[in-house]
Design a protein around this motif. Structure first.
Motif, PDB file in Angstrom:
ATOM      1  N   PHE A  78       0.826  -1.206   0.000  1.00  0.00           N
ATOM      2  CA  PHE A  78       0.000   0.000   0.000  1.00  0.00           C
ATOM      3  C   PHE A  78       0.865   1.263   0.000  1.00  0.00           C
ATOM      4  N   ALA A  79       2.055   1.205   0.627  1.00  0.00           N
ATOM      5  CA  ALA A  79       2.965   2.352   0.610  1.00  0.00           C
ATOM      6  C   ALA A  79       3.456   2.624  -0.816  1.00  0.00           C
ATOM      7  N   VAL A  80       3.738   1.562  -1.567  1.00  0.00           N
ATOM      8  CA  VAL A  80       4.152   1.712  -2.969  1.00  0.00           C
ATOM      9  C   VAL A  80       3.015   2.325  -3.788  1.00  0.00           C
ATOM     10  N   VAL A  81       1.812   1.821  -3.585  1.00  0.00           N
ATOM     11  CA  VAL A  81       0.650   2.310  -4.328  1.00  0.00           C
ATOM     12  C   VAL A  81       0.410   3.792  -4.039  1.00  0.00           C
ATOM     13  N   ASP A  82       0.459   4.156  -2.753  1.00  0.00           N
ATOM     14  CA  ASP A  82       0.257   5.559  -2.372  1.00  0.00           C
ATOM     15  C   ASP A  82       1.298   6.455  -3.046  1.00  0.00           C
ATOM     16  N   ALA A  83       2.547   6.007  -3.044  1.00  0.00           N
ATOM     17  CA  ALA A  83       3.621   6.805  -3.645  1.00  0.00           C
ATOM     18  C   ALA A  83       3.440   6.930  -5.149  1.00  0.00           C
ATOM     19  N   ALA A  84       3.018   5.865  -5.797  1.00  0.00           N
ATOM     20  CA  ALA A  84       2.888   5.859  -7.259  1.00  0.00           C
ATOM     21  C   ALA A  84       1.823   6.831  -7.747  1.00  0.00           C
ATOM     22  N   PHE A  85       0.781   7.038  -6.927  1.00  0.00           N
ATOM     23  CA  PHE A  85      -0.320   7.895  -7.349  1.00  0.00           C
ATOM     24  C   PHE A  85      -0.285   9.281  -6.712  1.00  0.00           C
ATOM     25  N   ALA A  86       0.692   9.530  -5.839  1.00  0.00           N
ATOM     26  CA  ALA A  86       0.757  10.829  -5.163  1.00  0.00           C
ATOM     27  C   ALA A  86       0.992  11.954  -6.164  1.00  0.00           C
ATOM     28  N   GLN A  87       1.729  11.647  -7.233  1.00  0.00           N
ATOM     29  CA  GLN A  87       1.998  12.631  -8.293  1.00  0.00           C
ATOM     30  C   GLN A  87       1.753  11.933  -9.625  1.00  0.00           C
ATOM     31  N   ARG A  88       0.502  11.885 -10.027  1.00  0.00           N
ATOM     32  CA  ARG A  88       0.070  11.060 -11.157  1.00  0.00           C
ATOM     33  C   ARG A  88       0.794  11.375 -12.459  1.00  0.00           C
ATOM     34  N   ARG A  89       1.178  12.616 -12.657  1.00  0.00           N
ATOM     35  CA  ARG A  89       1.773  12.985 -13.942  1.00  0.00           C
ATOM     36  C   ARG A  89       3.231  12.551 -14.062  1.00  0.00           C
ATOM     37  N   LYS A  90       3.810  12.171 -12.960  1.00  0.00           N
ATOM     38  CA  LYS A  90       5.220  11.771 -12.992  1.00  0.00           C
ATOM     39  C   LYS A  90       5.365  10.316 -13.430  1.00  0.00           C
ATOM     40  N   LEU A 109       8.423   7.287  -7.502  1.00  0.00           N
ATOM     41  CA  LEU A 109       8.828   6.334  -6.463  1.00  0.00           C
ATOM     42  C   LEU A 109      10.214   6.614  -5.887  1.00  0.00           C
ATOM     43  N   ALA A 110      10.802   7.749  -6.254  1.00  0.00           N
ATOM     44  CA  ALA A 110      12.150   8.071  -5.769  1.00  0.00           C
ATOM     45  C   ALA A 110      12.197   8.136  -4.247  1.00  0.00           C
ATOM     46  N   GLY A 111      11.190   8.772  -3.666  1.00  0.00           N
ATOM     47  CA  GLY A 111      11.167   8.873  -2.203  1.00  0.00           C
ATOM     48  C   GLY A 111      10.985   7.526  -1.542  1.00  0.00           C
ATOM     49  N   TRP A 112      10.114   6.708  -2.120  1.00  0.00           N
ATOM     50  CA  TRP A 112       9.860   5.368  -1.559  1.00  0.00           C
ATOM     51  C   TRP A 112      11.091   4.471  -1.661  1.00  0.00           C
ATOM     52  N   ALA A 165       6.850   4.336 -17.271  1.00  0.00           N
ATOM     53  CA  ALA A 165       5.398   4.165 -17.182  1.00  0.00           C
ATOM     54  C   ALA A 165       4.849   4.998 -16.027  1.00  0.00           C
ATOM     55  N   ARG A 166       3.517   5.136 -16.002  1.00  0.00           N
ATOM     56  CA  ARG A 166       2.866   5.848 -14.906  1.00  0.00           C
ATOM     57  C   ARG A 166       2.001   4.870 -14.104  1.00  0.00           C
ATOM     58  N   GLY A 167       1.731   5.242 -12.882  1.00  0.00           N
ATOM     59  CA  GLY A 167       1.049   4.345 -11.960  1.00  0.00           C
ATOM     60  C   GLY A 167      -0.281   3.828 -12.461  1.00  0.00           C
ATOM     61  N   GLU A 168      -1.021   4.671 -13.204  1.00  0.00           N
ATOM     62  CA  GLU A 168      -2.361   4.270 -13.631  1.00  0.00           C
ATOM     63  C   GLU A 168      -2.359   3.175 -14.691  1.00  0.00           C
ATOM     64  N   THR A 169      -1.172   2.813 -15.206  1.00  0.00           N
ATOM     65  CA  THR A 169      -1.105   1.739 -16.211  1.00  0.00           C
ATOM     66  C   THR A 169      -0.841   0.371 -15.581  1.00  0.00           C
ATOM     67  N   LEU A 170      -0.531   0.341 -14.296  1.00  0.00           N
ATOM     68  CA  LEU A 170      -0.166  -0.915 -13.635  1.00  0.00           C
ATOM     69  C   LEU A 170      -1.373  -1.569 -12.969  1.00  0.00           C
ATOM     70  N   ASP A 171      -1.503  -2.884 -13.127  1.00  0.00           N
ATOM     71  CA  ASP A 171      -2.542  -3.599 -12.391  1.00  0.00           C
ATOM     72  C   ASP A 171      -2.015  -4.002 -11.019  1.00  0.00           C
ATOM     73  N   ALA A 172      -2.889  -4.608 -10.213  1.00  0.00           N
ATOM     74  CA  ALA A 172      -2.496  -4.963  -8.843  1.00  0.00           C
ATOM     75  C   ALA A 172      -1.315  -5.934  -8.835  1.00  0.00           C
ATOM     76  N   ALA A 173      -1.289  -6.871  -9.775  1.00  0.00           N
ATOM     77  CA  ALA A 173      -0.202  -7.857  -9.819  1.00  0.00           C
ATOM     78  C   ALA A 173       1.150  -7.191 -10.037  1.00  0.00           C
ATOM     79  N   ALA A 174       1.183  -6.143 -10.874  1.00  0.00           N
ATOM     80  CA  ALA A 174       2.437  -5.424 -11.126  1.00  0.00           C
ATOM     81  C   ALA A 174       2.898  -4.701  -9.865  1.00  0.00           C
ATOM     82  N   PHE A 175       1.968  -4.085  -9.151  1.00  0.00           N
ATOM     83  CA  PHE A 175       2.334  -3.426  -7.898  1.00  0.00           C
ATOM     84  C   PHE A 175       2.850  -4.440  -6.878  1.00  0.00           C
ATOM     85  N   VAL A 176       2.259  -5.623  -6.869  1.00  0.00           N
ATOM     86  CA  VAL A 176       2.729  -6.678  -5.966  1.00  0.00           C
ATOM     87  C   VAL A 176       4.174  -7.052  -6.301  1.00  0.00           C
ATOM     88  N   ARG A 177       4.468  -7.245  -7.567  1.00  0.00           N
ATOM     89  CA  ARG A 177       5.837  -7.575  -7.979  1.00  0.00           C
ATOM     90  C   ARG A 177       6.813  -6.491  -7.538  1.00  0.00           C
TER      91      ARG A 177
END
Length: 285
Positions: free
Chosen positions: A222-234, A240-243, A263-275
Motif C-alpha cells: 500500500f505504501a508503494v501504491v500511495d507513492a505511485a499515485f501521489a503525483q500522477r503525472r510523474k 517512487l524516488a522517495g519510496w 510508465a505511470r502508476g495508472e497503467t499498472l494492475d495490482a499484480a504489477a504493484f505486488v511484484r
C-alpha cells in the motif's frame, strides 16, 4: 421492512436527526433493500457483517435470508434500538442478530463475534473506502462484499488500469478480490435525500491469492501504491524516488519487477504493484 413513514416515525421517536458527520442517509425503499440483498448473493449459510445499520431496513431484509447478522453501529442510540426494532417486526429472528457498538473504521477483530462470510452495507460515504479496506483486511473469512457508496467512489473502486478513474482505491480493492459495479441507486430512496448519486460495488475475494496477504506485506504494498499515485503525472521512476531512496533505486526496482520505469502508476494492475513491492533493489529484504 421500513417504509418512508416508518423511518421518519422511528427517527422522531429516538430523537435522531441524520448527521453528515456520521454519513447518515437511511434507505426507506423496500425494493432497493431487496435488490441489495440479491446483489450480495447471500443465503442461509452466510453470516453477514453489516456496517451502519441505522434504523434497520437492510438488517430486516438480511435476516429474512441469511443465518446471522452482525451489525456494527457507531451511534449508541441506534445501536441500542436495533434489537427492539427487529423483535417488533421479526421476533423469531432477533436471536440471530448481534449488535456491536463501535466505529467500523477502528473496530477490532475480537469485537466482532463469529466468522462473518459476507459484508453487506450502506457505508458512510465520507469514510467508505477506508472502512471497506479495513474490514477486508481485518476479517479474512469475508468471501464477498456488497457495499453502497457514492457513485464516483464506486467508479474508482471498480476502475480498470488505464482508465481516468483508476487510482489508489482501485488497486487496493483489487489486492483483496475481483471488483465490479453492481448497479446504481437513485437519490429518492433515502431519507434525507443525499446530494450525490449512489452505486453498488461488489468484491469477490480471491480464493487462491497469488500474492502474500499478511499485514506486513500489505503495508509495504500500500505504501508503494500511495507513492505511485501521489503525483500522477510523474513517471514511476520519479514518483517512487522517495519510496525507493532515489530515482536510480526506483528504476532498479522497477526493472527488477519487469516494469518500464517511464510508465505511470495508472497503467499498472495490482499484480504489477505486488511484484514491485516484492523487489529488493539488489539487497536482501
Amino acid at each position: 421492512m421500513l417504509g418512508p413513514a416508518e423511518v421518519r416515525t422511528l427517527a422522531a421517536e429516538l430523537g435522531v436527526r441524520p448527521t453528515k458527520t456520521l454519513g447518515q442517509n437511511f434507505v426507506h425503499d423496500a425494493n432497493t433493500v431487496r435488490r441489495i440483498v440479491t446483489a450480495a448473493g447471500v443465503g442461509p449459510d452466510d453470516t453477514v457483517l453489516e456496517v451502519g445499520p441505522g434504523l434497520g431496513s437492510l438488517t430486516l431484509a438480511l435476516l429474512d435470508v441469511v443465518h446471522d447478522v452482525v451489525a456494527v453501529e457507531i451511534d449508541p442510540v441506534l445501536a441500542q434500538r436495533l434489537p427492539q426494532t427487529v423483535a417488533e417486526r421479526a421476533e423469531s429472528r432477533v436471536d440471530r442478530l448481534a449488535v456491536v457498538g463501535a466505529d467500523a473504521l477502528r473496530v477490532r477483530r475480537d469485537e466482532i463475534p463469529g466468522a462473518p462470510t459476507a459484508l453487506v452495507a450502506n457505508l458512510p460515504y465520507n469514510v467508505a473506502v477506508p472502512v471497506l479496506l479495513h474490514l477486508l483486511a481485518l476479517i479474512p473469512t469475508l468471501r464477498t462484499a456488497l457495499v453502497m457508496v457514492q457513485s464516483e467512489v464506486a467508479d474508482r473502486l471498480a476502475a480498470p488500469p488505464g482508465s481516468k478513474t483508476y487510482g489508489v482505491p482501485s488497486v487496493k480493492a483489487a489486492y483483496f478480490g475481483d471488483v465490479r459495479r453492481a448497479g446504481a441507486v437513485g437519490r429518492s430512496v433515502f431519507w434525507p435525500v443525499p446530494q450525490v448519486e449512489s452505486g453498488l460495488v461488489r468484491v469477490d475475494r480471491h480464493e487462491n491469492p497469488q500474492w502474500p496477504m499478511e499485514e506486513t506485506f500489505r503495508r509495504t504494498l500500500f505504501a508503494v501504491v500511495d507513492a505511485a499515485f501521489a503525483q500522477r503525472r510523474k513517471t514511476l521512476r520519479a514518483a517512487l524516488a522517495g519510496w525507493a531512496g532515489s530515482a536510480a533505486m526506483a528504476e532498479t526496482r522497477l526493472v527488477e519487477a519487469g516494469i518500464d520505469p517511464s510508465a505511470r502508476g495508472e497503467t499498472l494492475d495490482a499484480a504489477a504493484f505486488v511484484r514491485l513491492a516484492q523487489t529488493t533493489g539488489g539487497h536482501e529484504s
